[in-house]
Motif scaffolding. Sequence first.
Motif, mmCIF file in Angstrom:
data_model
loop_
_atom_site.group_PDB
_atom_site.id
_atom_site.type_symbol
_atom_site.label_atom_id
_atom_site.label_comp_id
_atom_site.label_asym_id
_atom_site.label_seq_id
_atom_site.Cartn_x
_atom_site.Cartn_y
_atom_site.Cartn_z
ATOM 1 N N GLN A 49 0.829 -1.202 0.000
ATOM 2 C CA GLN A 49 0.000 0.000 0.000
ATOM 3 C C GLN A 49 0.865 1.253 0.000
ATOM 4 O O GLN A 49 0.523 2.257 -0.621
ATOM 5 C CB GLN A 49 -0.925 -0.007 1.226
ATOM 6 N N SER A 76 -6.823 1.236 2.740
ATOM 7 C CA SER A 76 -6.515 0.063 3.561
ATOM 8 C C SER A 76 -7.470 -0.055 4.744
ATOM 9 O O SER A 76 -7.863 -1.166 5.127
ATOM 10 C CB SER A 76 -5.074 0.143 4.063
ATOM 11 N N THR A 128 -5.437 -4.798 -1.796
ATOM 12 C CA THR A 128 -4.682 -4.594 -3.039
ATOM 13 C C THR A 128 -5.617 -4.467 -4.228
ATOM 14 O O THR A 128 -5.430 -3.591 -5.089
ATOM 15 C CB THR A 128 -3.711 -5.767 -3.256
#
Length: 525
Positions: A49, A76, A128
């Motif tokens: 990230q 996230s 992701t």
Amino acid sequence: MNFSNADFALLQSNFIELRKEFDGYKQSVQENNDSFFKCSMAIVIFFMQCGFAFLEAGCIRAKNVTNLLLNNVLESLIAGIGYWAIGWAFAYGPNYGPSAPFIGGSQFFLIGSENYSTFFFQYVFAATASTIITGAVAERIEFFAFCCYSFVISSIIYPVLTHWGWSDVGWMKVGIQNGGIHDFAGSGMVHLCGGSIAFIAAWIIGPRVGRFPKNGEGVPNPINGHSVPLTALGGFILMFGFLAFNGGSTAEISTPGTGQITAKAMVNTILSGAFATFSYLLLYYLRKRKWSCLYGINAALAGMVAACAGCNISQPWGTTVIGIGAGLLYMAFSSLALKLKIDDPLDAFAVHFGGGLWGLIAVCLIGEKGIFYAIFYHDVLFTQALAQLGWNLLCALVIICWSVAATFPMFFLLKVFKLLRISPEVEVKGMDVHINGEPAYPSDTYGDGYGLESNKIFVKPQENGHCNGSIHQSSSSIRPIYTTENAVRQTLFLPITAFGENQTIINGISEDVRYRRHHSITCPS
């Protein structure tokens, strides 16, 4: 010494008990090792990230960096909430009903589950998949729209896909006769899904102001990112993360031989990225006579994306072919996006869609049970290898259709209700100050305090409290950032020190001043 039957029975009983204790201890150690392995790999994948954040920040203009970084941080966190509340249940929650091949049905909010290591490992994959879209809509996405798609992708769209392809009862994994889909680390589940959504999102939201000529003719206008170093740093971090992304997809380390599979996946990942980069750069040099750093980084990522599907069952020589194909397909899909007037600042569609699709195909061609082995070796049936290719292509088509069909209504409705895109005025001026109130590069932080004589502007204060006068000594460090349409005044963010006639510092003058063409300035009160 003589042993009675009772003594032998007691000895046998003790041995059995000792064996049970040893087996229990062995199982406990294996579970702990596997959990530690998954958590360790997940932490490295989570660090991707950071790589996405740097890569995307470097590829956009300085006036939008703060906004993009906030989105990457929240991505996230939103994915964590969504996957905890809904996503895990849809992906891996036990379902004993007739819908079991299509969706999970229990353990919402992790109630009834204690498999925390697997949850954490699967969560970083979901994060992701969601992050891929951020680059495609950078510099123009509304904050509310960003939050919507981040939650929906991580909690519904991606988990349903992984149930189909990675759950033991999912219809893609079960297959028909020859086994299920070959997608070891997510060429299809993660990257083809994310690339498909990136395309549809960039298409619906439209290009950035000035990206393409209004008449539809001519070449696209380049909108350069502000920092190649940031982009390169992000690329390095993503390459580092891909080693765990692919190598860690064994999801355990205790079974004999698993360590070698993990190492093999990592080696194949590096080789695929390397050959993708060089195949792209050589062709790019023949066309442009330039060696591009930015495109080289994207080509490497495309190669690693393509390696995901079969890095565990491909030989290193075969991975070189996968990498070369990924580099060429990345170039083709990047050019296609421009022809379709799709403004994708990060080439997310070309990298992830192109790399992911090629990965699903290549594993059936060059993998250890692929068509190549069926032609040259007799232990693999050609019909079986061909059937596997057909199944992977069918699954790829379903992934694309599901990803587009599930997100198109969301993006379309956001656009209809004017919640998808920021206004043109904010887009031109920049999102950082207007939306976040925090410029990524504040003007008053520049300079080191030395050489003040070259950084002084002398002004004459007026009686009404404003400072409006002639410049007695100007600075070469004054540079316009934005020019109004009438070109009469230019907005400056000056790294300077301003003094009044009595050599006292005028507070705040360096924040925002207007520099007129007749060499006078107007300072804010």
